[in-house]
Design a protein around this motif. Structure first.
Motif, mmCIF file in Angstrom:
data_model
loop_
_atom_site.group_PDB
_atom_site.id
_atom_site.type_symbol
_atom_site.label_atom_id
_atom_site.label_comp_id
_atom_site.label_asym_id
_atom_site.label_seq_id
_atom_site.Cartn_x
_atom_site.Cartn_y
_atom_site.Cartn_z
ATOM 1 N N VAL A 92 0.834 -1.195 0.000
ATOM 2 C CA VAL A 92 0.000 0.000 0.000
ATOM 3 C C VAL A 92 0.870 1.247 0.000
ATOM 4 C CG1 VAL A 92 -1.709 1.280 1.303
ATOM 5 C CG2 VAL A 92 -1.805 -1.215 1.224
ATOM 6 N N ALA A 93 1.762 1.326 0.989
ATOM 7 C CA ALA A 93 2.567 2.530 1.183
ATOM 8 C C ALA A 93 3.748 2.572 0.222
ATOM 9 C CB ALA A 93 3.076 2.570 2.620
ATOM 10 N N SER A 115 -1.502 0.902 -4.669
ATOM 11 C CA SER A 115 -1.752 2.274 -4.224
ATOM 12 C C SER A 115 -0.526 3.116 -3.902
ATOM 13 C CB SER A 115 -2.664 2.232 -3.004
ATOM 14 O OG SER A 115 -2.068 1.424 -2.011
ATOM 15 N N ALA A 116 0.677 2.615 -4.145
ATOM 16 C CA ALA A 116 1.870 3.433 -3.873
ATOM 17 C C ALA A 116 1.995 4.495 -4.962
ATOM 18 C CB ALA A 116 3.118 2.570 -3.832
ATOM 19 N N THR A 117 1.908 5.752 -4.566
ATOM 20 C CA THR A 117 1.826 6.840 -5.545
ATOM 21 C C THR A 117 3.149 7.583 -5.770
ATOM 22 O OG1 THR A 117 0.934 8.135 -3.704
ATOM 23 C CG2 THR A 117 -0.648 7.307 -5.330
ATOM 24 N N ALA A 118 4.167 7.352 -4.928
ATOM 25 C CA ALA A 118 5.433 8.084 -5.096
ATOM 26 C C ALA A 118 6.094 7.703 -6.423
ATOM 27 C CB ALA A 118 6.377 7.800 -3.929
ATOM 28 N N TYR A 165 6.332 9.135 0.761
ATOM 29 C CA TYR A 165 5.048 9.581 0.188
ATOM 30 C C TYR A 165 4.725 10.995 0.637
ATOM 31 C CZ TYR A 165 -0.047 10.249 0.433
ATOM 32 O OH TYR A 165 -1.307 10.777 0.379
ATOM 33 N N ASP A 242 -4.477 11.130 -0.901
ATOM 34 C CA ASP A 242 -5.100 9.814 -0.804
ATOM 35 C C ASP A 242 -4.817 9.084 0.509
ATOM 36 O OD1 ASP A 242 -2.428 9.567 -1.619
ATOM 37 O OD2 ASP A 242 -2.794 7.693 -2.673
ATOM 38 N N SER A 292 -10.967 3.398 -1.035
ATOM 39 C CA SER A 292 -10.230 3.351 -2.300
ATOM 40 C C SER A 292 -9.178 2.249 -2.250
ATOM 41 C CB SER A 292 -9.612 4.705 -2.653
ATOM 42 O OG SER A 292 -8.688 5.090 -1.708
#
Ligand code: PHE
Length: 370
Positions: A92-93, A115-118, A165, A242, A292
């Motif tokens: 996730v992270a 879901s990791a957005t970095a 993040y 998020d 989400s």
């Protein structure tokens, strides 16, 4: 034949596909892992009900990394070398996805983080993918929302300096907001182990920002919302990213956060047709609205199974190639095309907290959802 043991002419039971999922199922970000796992479970049940992938059932090996970096490394190694999984789902992270991604890429096992957005995560190498948007886009959209839509110019920022993040998204937002004419009047950072934020909150309040951008996780936002309210700053003064999206935020600080906005992947009432089918299936099974994280967990697994079905062979390499070729995949969180950098360029939802619910407000960076 009864009592005759195995019938040698009967077809052998199809060997299951082994997929690994490494998640924070205990420790600081437990809620993240649990919600993601629910989405994956739903996807696995659906694919197995349809007869599996290429006639073989899917079996997922779940590992708990305890929200811990070292455990992440150990658990991913175990999945790859002991269980011999053909693909990985998680984390996730962004911080832990980076650790898992390094192991996956080294061992040439495709990994999809839900879901990791970095931005750094998929830059690890050719085996690391994601089904979510990246923080360059999220920071830009957050800044446009604050400066253009809300018309706020005097802005504060509060973030976790020791989290890739949080500090990354703060940077993306800061740069974008300044370019749009916003002024950062105060900026404070904390480290993840802190629980008392009153000094930062008082300093922020005294600088009189019109709004505070807080790209942090729900577990920090809960005490911050409470302590800010006590200091005279309502939760609606905060805008987030998020990382706010977990049931716990609503349960523990829903009242304090009433009216606040954040950028997100999804909202239960998002007006996209694919989202509605997922919502219905999820609600039937879990008796509540999905976050989400559940939606993204579901999409990461569905997209993987779709790629396994299209792959020319059953090796991790051929599955990797099929993931890379994914185009217009109809996900619960929107239409997903994997770009040459192994990212998903997607719509972003602006969510508002209303009556202790995450409520759809608008879609930005709109990719014409089908
Ligand atoms: N985007 C966050 C990260 O990269 C993880 C997250 C996604 C948390 C969605 C909550 C909801 O670390």
């Amino acid at each position: 034949k009864e009592g005759a043991g195995k019938d040698p002419s009967a077809p052998a039971a199809a060997e299951p596909w082994k997929v690994g999922a490494y998640l924070s199922l205990s420790g600081a970000e437990t809620q993240f892992g649990i919600e993601t796992k629910e989405g994956i479970e739903l996807a696995v049940d659906e694919v197995n009900k349809k007869g599996g992938v290429k006639g073989r059932p899917v079996k997922v090996f779940y590992e708990d990394n305890k929200s811990n970096p070292q455990e992440t490394n150990n658990k991913v190694l175990q999945l790859v070398t002991r269980d011999k999984v053909v693909a990985l789902l998680g984390e996730v992270a962004s911080s832990r996805s980076t650790i898992g991604g390094i192991v996956a890429n080294k061992h040439k096992i495709p990994m999809i983080t839900s879901s990791a957005t970095a931005p750094e995560v998929t830059q690890i190498g050719p085996f690391v993918f994601r089904v979510c948007f990246t923080d360059d886009t999220q920071g830009q959209m957050g800044a446009e929302f604050v400066v253009k839509t809300m018309g706020k110019k005097r802005i504060g920022i509060l973030y976790a300096s020791d989290d890739v993040y949080s500090s990354g998204l703060a940077t993306q937002f800061r740069d974008a907001a300044k370019k749009l004419g916003g002024e950062i009047v105060v900026e404070k950072s904390f480290i993840k182990t802190e629980t008392n934020f009153t000094t930062y909150i008082n300093e922020i309040r005294d600088a009189k920002p019109e709004l505070v951008y807080a790209p942090i996780y729900y577990n920090a936002m809960v005490p911050i919302a409470r302590q800010a309210k006590a200091a005279g700053m309502p939760g609606s003064m905060f805008v987030g990213g998020d990382g706010w999206d977990a049931e716990t935020l609503l349960q523990d600080a829903g009242e304090e956060m009433e009216g606040a906005y954040f950028t997100n992947h999804y909202a239960p009432d998002v007006p996209w047709p694919n989202a509605q089918a997922f919502l219905k299936a999820y609600k039937e099974r879990f008796k509540r609205d999905p976050s989400s994280l559940s939606s993204l967990g579901y999409d990461s697994a569905q997209l993987l199974f779709d790629a396994m079905g299209r792959a020319k062979g059953d090796t991790p390499e051929s599955i990797r190639d099929a993931i890379a070729e994914t185009k217009n995949f109809a996900g619960a969180t929107g239409t997903i095309t994997i770009d040459p950098n192994r990212n998903a360029d997607k719509s972003i939802v602006i969510v508002q907290i209303k009556n202790k619910k995450f409520t759809y407000f608008a879609a930005v960076n709109d990719k014409a959802q089908k």
